[in-house]
Write a protein that holds these residues in place. Sequence first.
Motif, mmCIF file in Angstrom:
data_model
loop_
_atom_site.group_PDB
_atom_site.id
_atom_site.type_symbol
_atom_site.label_atom_id
_atom_site.label_comp_id
_atom_site.label_asym_id
_atom_site.label_seq_id
_atom_site.Cartn_x
_atom_site.Cartn_y
_atom_site.Cartn_z
ATOM 1 N N ASP A 33 168.935 26.272 -8.551
ATOM 2 C CA ASP A 33 167.736 25.816 -7.872
ATOM 3 C C ASP A 33 167.778 26.319 -6.396
ATOM 4 O O ASP A 33 168.504 25.692 -5.733
ATOM 5 C CB ASP A 33 167.882 24.126 -7.996
ATOM 6 N N PHE A 34 166.856 27.340 -6.306
ATOM 7 C CA PHE A 34 166.940 27.905 -4.850
ATOM 8 C C PHE A 34 165.823 27.142 -3.946
ATOM 9 O O PHE A 34 164.827 26.613 -4.633
ATOM 10 C CB PHE A 34 166.257 29.281 -5.018
ATOM 11 N N PRO A 35 166.074 27.012 -2.756
ATOM 12 C CA PRO A 35 165.199 26.464 -2.033
ATOM 13 C C PRO A 35 163.878 27.176 -1.600
ATOM 14 O O PRO A 35 163.975 28.346 -1.932
ATOM 15 C CB PRO A 35 165.987 26.308 -0.457
ATOM 16 N N VAL A 36 163.001 26.799 -0.999
ATOM 17 C CA VAL A 36 161.635 27.385 -0.483
ATOM 18 C C VAL A 36 162.179 28.178 0.607
ATOM 19 O O VAL A 36 162.926 27.886 1.440
ATOM 20 C CB VAL A 36 160.649 26.392 -0.056
ATOM 21 N N LEU A 37 161.539 29.735 0.441
ATOM 22 C CA LEU A 37 161.710 30.493 1.440
ATOM 23 C C LEU A 37 161.212 30.292 2.563
ATOM 24 O O LEU A 37 160.020 29.886 2.560
ATOM 25 C CB LEU A 37 161.167 32.194 0.962
ATOM 26 N N PRO A 38 161.930 30.504 3.834
ATOM 27 C CA PRO A 38 161.287 30.444 5.052
ATOM 28 C C PRO A 38 160.352 31.611 5.374
ATOM 29 O O PRO A 38 160.153 32.508 4.762
ATOM 30 C CB PRO A 38 162.734 30.366 5.875
ATOM 31 N N LEU A 39 159.685 31.188 6.690
ATOM 32 C CA LEU A 39 158.820 32.187 6.947
ATOM 33 C C LEU A 39 159.221 32.847 8.122
ATOM 34 O O LEU A 39 160.186 32.666 8.616
ATOM 35 C CB LEU A 39 157.317 31.153 7.488
ATOM 36 N N GLY A 40 158.551 34.030 8.352
ATOM 37 C CA GLY A 40 159.028 35.076 9.282
ATOM 38 C C GLY A 40 160.200 36.028 8.734
ATOM 39 O O GLY A 40 160.049 36.420 7.569
ATOM 40 N N LYS A 41 160.926 36.294 9.857
ATOM 41 C CA LYS A 41 162.028 37.486 9.501
ATOM 42 C C LYS A 41 163.148 36.882 8.426
ATOM 43 O O LYS A 41 163.588 37.812 8.018
ATOM 44 C CB LYS A 41 162.548 38.061 10.793
ATOM 45 N N GLU A 42 163.107 35.691 8.620
ATOM 46 C CA GLU A 42 164.337 35.270 7.866
ATOM 47 C C GLU A 42 163.982 35.309 6.254
ATOM 48 O O GLU A 42 164.896 35.158 5.316
ATOM 49 C CB GLU A 42 164.724 33.773 8.448
#
Length: 291
Positions: free
Chosen positions: A149-158
């Motif tokens: 269960d992966f978390p939601v990807l962040p926005l931006g360069k990360e």
Amino acid sequence: MRLSRFSLLALGAATASAFTDTSPFFLASTSEILSTSSQLKTAPSLLKDLSLKLSSCPSDYYVIASQPGVHSTDFLTRKSAPRLGAKMTGKDKAIRSTQTVNEVFGVLEAKEIRSIIEKECGAQTTVIDGASGSYPSDLGAEPRVLFIDFPVLPLGKERAQQLSANDGLLSDILERIPSSKKYTVLYVTSPRELEESDSAIYQSEADPYQDPVHMDLKRNYAAHGRRAEPASNKSLFQEYQYLTPGLFMGLMASFIFLAILYVGLSALASLQVPYAAFEKDTAASVQKKQQ
């Protein structure tokens, strides 16, 4: 030209103009699974297709990676998920079956796929928290479902860094599976939320000279941005126009048509024919006989 020269999602067509409410799906297996890749597919039809394929229990381990909040454009470069890309493009010689759906319309629930495998194959499930990156050294006896269960990807360069880190965790788990055992990887994703995509495109800036087109789009997508209009004291007949010119012309034409119909029916009803007109004239025939 071999598939390894292409990026992960450039297997058949470019996805630069992909839908914003879709997300990709990947399947890689060391077992022989009859599967075909496609550009666009709905989530219900894909789930039905997977149910037919997995009901035969082709593998010993089923690794289901649930990655929410992504889009097909996140996998256009090779650096996005290089280890998964190696399995999908034929670089991993142990992989015998692959399936790629670039655009899955709707949300494909990874938990529904897990339930199908548990029911049809009698497999036990080991849930792995993708945010912590830790997993048990003993994966358990087969048949086994490894649910990541992966978390939601962040926005931006990360964003790209987190996607690559998740790819590394998935690869580490697959390496823990004994080489004598067969496994199937199901990389299930869900599309980004509209609020996330809007905030990524229209970032808040204190620039009074923004492009007017961008300002209009931002104003249209802003939540709770409308002001409440004061209540009007006008009546309904003042607020709305009930008798439009088209309706008035239709009523006038109907009135004229009914008047013509009435005159015609009245003329037909006024016709009078004497009953003698339908009797045979026998006087002329009697006179001829006497002559």
